[in-house]
Design an enzyme around this catalytic site. Sequence first.
Site, PDB file in Angstrom:
ATOM      1  CD  GLU A   1      -3.905  -4.264   5.442  1.00  0.00           C
ATOM      2  OE1 GLU A   1      -4.481  -4.416   6.528  1.00  0.00           O
ATOM      3  OE2 GLU A   1      -4.410  -3.684   4.465  1.00  0.00           O
TER       4      GLU A   1
ATOM      5  CG  ASP B   1      -9.509  -4.049   1.819  1.00  0.00           C
ATOM      6  OD1 ASP B   1     -10.269  -4.841   2.370  1.00  0.00           O
ATOM      7  OD2 ASP B   1      -8.825  -3.216   2.439  1.00  0.00           O
TER       8      ASP B   1
ATOM      9  CD  GLU C   1     -12.118  -0.745   5.883  1.00  0.00           C
ATOM     10  OE1 GLU C   1     -12.272  -1.974   6.050  1.00  0.00           O
ATOM     11  OE2 GLU C   1     -10.999  -0.205   5.754  1.00  0.00           O
TER      12      GLU C   1
HETATM   13  C1  GCV Z   1      -8.315  -5.550  10.134  1.00  0.00           C
HETATM   14  C2  GCV Z   1      -8.455  -3.394   5.348  1.00  0.00           C
HETATM   15  C3  GCV Z   1      -8.872  -2.586   6.535  1.00  0.00           C
HETATM   16  C4  GCV Z   1      -8.097  -2.966   7.765  1.00  0.00           C
HETATM   17  C5  GCV Z   1      -8.254  -4.473   8.001  1.00  0.00           C
HETATM   18  C6  GCV Z   1      -7.759  -5.194   6.763  1.00  0.00           C
HETATM   19  C7  GCV Z   1      -7.910  -6.692   6.864  1.00  0.00           C
HETATM   20  O1  GCV Z   1      -7.176  -3.035   4.942  1.00  0.00           O
HETATM   21  O2  GCV Z   1      -8.743  -1.230   6.250  1.00  0.00           O
HETATM   22  O3  GCV Z   1      -8.594  -2.227   8.857  1.00  0.00           O
HETATM   23  O4  GCV Z   1      -7.559  -4.897   9.139  1.00  0.00           O
HETATM   24  O5  GCV Z   1      -8.493  -4.764   5.655  1.00  0.00           O
HETATM   25  O6  GCV Z   1      -8.886  -7.196   6.331  1.00  0.00           O
HETATM   26  O7  GCV Z   1      -7.073  -7.328   7.463  1.00  0.00           O
END
Ligand code: GCV
Length: 694
Positions: free
Chosen positions: A296, A375, A403
């Site tokens: 990311e 995820d 989340e």
């Molecule tokens: C901390 C997902 C979440 C992100 C998170 C990422 C990860 O994409 O939306 O907020 O980042 O996972 O686990 O690194």
Amino acid sequence: MKTAGIHPGESGYRAWLRYEPITDSSLLEAYRALCGRIVAAPSTQGDERVAAAVDELSRACEGMLGIRPTLDTAAPRGGSDPSRTPAGIELALETADTARDGDYRIESPSGATGIRLSARTGVGLLYAAFHLIRLMQTGSKPTGLAISEAPANELRMLNHWDNADGSVERGYAGRSIFFQDGRLVRDTARLTDYARMLASVGINAIAINNVNAGLREARLIVGDDLADLARIAAVFRPYGVRIFTSIDYSSPISVGGLETADPLDPGVARYWTERANAIYAAIPDFGGFLVKADSENRPGPFTYGRDHAEGANVLAEALAPHGGLVIWRCFVYNCHQDWRDRSTDRARAAYDTFMPIDGRFADNVILQIKNGPVDFQVREPVSPLFGGLRRTNVLLEVQITQEYTGQQRHLCYLIPQWREVLGFRFHGVSDDGRGEASVASIVSGAARPMSHGGMVGVANVGDDENWTGHHLAQANLYGFGRLAWDPSLASARITEEWTRMTFGHDPEVGQTVGDMLLGSWLTYERYTAPLGVGWMCNPSHHYGPNPDGYEYSPWGTYHFADHKGVGVDRTVATGTGYSSQYDATNAEMYESLKSCPDELLLFFHHVPYRHTLRSGNTVIQHIYDTHFQGVEEVEAMRDGWMQLAGTVDERRYREVLARLDEQFEDASLWRDVINTYFLRKSWVSDTRDRPIHA
Ligand code: GCV
């Protein structure tokens, strides 16, 4: 009926460590008879974990038994001879031939005048003390005890996604408890209570800052900030919790002033060695680094043409002389995908990246693998990496913070989900291609030898008075710790423990809260994304329904619904081939439409709406039915809770009800949006003709 110990203003701050007076008089007398004195053997002197154990026992006896035990440091009367009767609660360190740090015994032979807690280490005695307290809290008799416990997993860890500015990424319970205005907090009273909660369920490691670490966070291990970090480590140390920090892979450049962060560059290796030496001078029991790299848009070894083994090993070498660990995340995928490209499959990415380098990581590196390949969706298959890797240490990562599962506005108790993950079996896991192992036995090291392993949960805690926003979301934190200690614990047992400790012993409360918790994950799944399809939420903040929210995005998160059908073809025969990442038995199960479990059908297959599931229902009718059912179940949960008015203390009653009202509203919206979407796509009507907004 009103229950003794109800506080109208109960805020939830004490969580499951409430220590309310025991009202059952025979139980009260039995404990009082045994707990009038706490004796810590001379061998325990100077061990701050034993001091914490004694302190907690005193606090619990005062609250639950209404007595203040006398404290004694004489040699225990029971000594190491089990036939001798202890007097009071005795804590003794002994040398025993047991496997993991943290193991302990609790004994109260019948006719005894006391209870003996023994362990090899101070932290074992601390866990024994919390176990004894749990027995008091859950109404268990104190006589005839012969308990012997050892943690299944070496690492039982939390990851906080807290930022130095005090915000929490994916946090739904207020601001950070660690950071305020760019600094680590100075007032640590709350952290001490947090450490007590963690120790009470056996959590022994915590990464205090977000895996997305920026420049500010990168400086946590430098200068004055390091002194602050040492102060925080000192708060957690008596509770047996080691501190880790997430690092920014590019910090040799941003903090160290170098021109590169290339892991093979000698200057970079020197930078990490110097950092490690400085950290351990300040924090001798520092846990190590948690790393999100090449993920990311984060920097990582790929920038320099290096692989992830090379990337991790430079850190490992710096930490190794101090006993430190590198926890390296496998959440690596292309987040700049073209939605028209159907050959790239995000689900494949972690396996494709890490399998070729299995066996090349240093002994003190552990790969942290999310439970599913994508995820933290409400339903995903188990990541095939757990079964694939043979010569690398692994940790299972689950998401306690909700989340994608209702953000602590919805009740979604995740213990049953994690139990399913832990129980999933891989086949052919030994080198000779035979053998079968559950995820639980793989991550604990029971299935194949590893130098380190265990379980990690992304924390759901913030500075809300009740820690987790939704009072009932505390159960996810509690249950995570209990499962990390013993993955074989049944969901119902964990639920009953937590409910008794948190809400008392009223059978109606126990039954209602237990039913609400245990059913809530499947309920949430029913009214949200069906049959393993995932990602039908609003982009970015991830709350609320939006079936096409991620459909044309670069994130690799598609369901491919069109007017004929829905689902992602991940078969070998006609799709992305993801199913081949499993062992032959599991691959075959997922590959075939006949054997693929219904709940994952759309994760593995693209099918017409009228395809008949193994349940006998069609896909489209299943979608309609489950979405109506899910909302009805939320309504039933709310009705059940309302029956507890006057039985549960007033403030928690009201605050939970407000969340259930919101959940009902939002679940109804999910139902309507998803059902409408599929009616419009498919033109197939609900056979039961219920209202769908066409
Ligand atoms: C901390 C997902 C979440 C992100 C998170 C990422 C990860 O994409 O939306 O907020 O980042 O996972 O686990 O690194």
